[in-house]
Design a protein around this motif. Structure first.
Motif, PDB file in Angstrom:
ATOM      1  N   ASP A 131      27.931 -36.541  -1.814  1.00 26.04           N
ATOM      2  CA  ASP A 131      27.491 -36.301  -3.166  1.00 26.04           C
ATOM      3  C   ASP A 131      26.375 -37.236  -3.673  1.00 26.04           C
ATOM      4  O   ASP A 131      25.518 -36.633  -4.196  1.00 26.04           O
ATOM      5  CB  ASP A 131      28.619 -36.488  -4.043  1.00 26.04           C
ATOM      6  N   ASP A 134      23.189 -35.852  -2.331  1.00 27.68           N
ATOM      7  CA  ASP A 134      22.954 -34.456  -2.686  1.00 27.68           C
ATOM      8  C   ASP A 134      22.939 -33.640  -1.618  1.00 27.68           C
ATOM      9  O   ASP A 134      22.361 -32.651  -1.436  1.00 27.68           O
ATOM     10  CB  ASP A 134      21.617 -34.385  -3.517  1.00 27.68           C
ATOM     11  N   THR A 136      25.292 -30.688   0.000  1.00 28.29           N
ATOM     12  CA  THR A 136      26.151 -29.938  -0.514  1.00 28.29           C
ATOM     13  C   THR A 136      27.064 -29.500   0.885  1.00 28.29           C
ATOM     14  O   THR A 136      26.425 -29.444   1.936  1.00 28.29           O
ATOM     15  CB  THR A 136      25.731 -28.603  -1.055  1.00 28.29           C
TER      16      THR A 136
END
Length: 222
Positions: A131, A134, A136
């Motif tokens: 997270d 970034d 996913t």
């Protein structure tokens, strides 16, 4: 107790993103991949109808320093890859939490990774670090082994064993056959290409570890 996680990551989160993007029918698979000292294992299986095109694109991929084809079986080829020092942020994340990537496979759209964690705290750290960077992902499955896997004694990975069992359970090996490869792939939640390669490698491992006692020589004699 160890915990196993099966994740889907975007193709650009791991290695060979540019090559995957440029080759529509490409399937890549690591078997028993180990991340060691922030380096990836060097051996990958590649399935494509255009191996020469794959090699031209892969050698230009920023994550690849050198590439050598070792074996070829139809559309499947085994390559040795010398990876660049900074291959992928995922490699850093896995090593930072002391986890181990056991299997990794990809088609054009995404990578599937099976990762072993020592405990749930490692899982939480890994998800948190993803997270923060970034990255996913889609968590497909998180589980602890309840009993030893039996496929390993025949050289099968867990995914290969699962593919064979599910295909058998839904009737793919029945005669006459009413179940298609697409049906089995849907049961497993993977693409037809991924399933086809997984079954091919499973059959190769089963035959090599159960029926073949001595490998043939170049002239076909044992």
């Amino acid at each position: 107790m160890s915990i196993f996680g099966e994740f889907h990551f975007p193709a650009d989160a791991f290695v060979l993103h540019r090559t995957l993007e440029q080759t529509s029918d490409l399937v890549v698979e690591f078997e028993r991949i180990v991340v060691d000292e922030e380096r990836l294992a060097p051996y990958i299986w590649v399935r494509t109808s255009e191996p020469s095109a794959f090699e031209e694109r892969a050698i230009k991929d920023p994550c690849v320093e050198a590439l050598e084809r070792l074996d070829a079986f139809g559309t499947d080829s085994l390559y040795r890859v010398d990876w660049a020092a900074d291959t992928s942020p995922l490699v850093d994340l896995v090593t930072d939490v002391d986890a181990v990537v056991l299997e990794a496979s990809a088609d054009r759209d995404h990578w599937e990774l099976r990762i072993r964690f020592d405990d749930r705290e490692q899982v939480v750290r890994f998800q948190r670090d993803c997270d923060q960077r970034d990255i996913t992902f889609l968590l497909q499955r998180l589980y602890s082994p309840s009993e030893p896997m039996t496929g390993g004694q025949h050289g099968l990975t867990d995914k290969q064993q699962e593919a064979l069992v599910v295909a058998w359970e839904v009737g793919y090996f029945d005669s006459p056959r009413d179940v298609t490869l697409e049906d089995v792939a849907a049961e497993l939640g993977i693409t037809r290409q991924s399933l086809s390669q997984r079954l091919r490698r499973a059959h190769y491992s089963l035959i090599g570890n159960t029926l073949i006692i001595t490998p043939p020589t170049s002239d076909g004699e044992p």
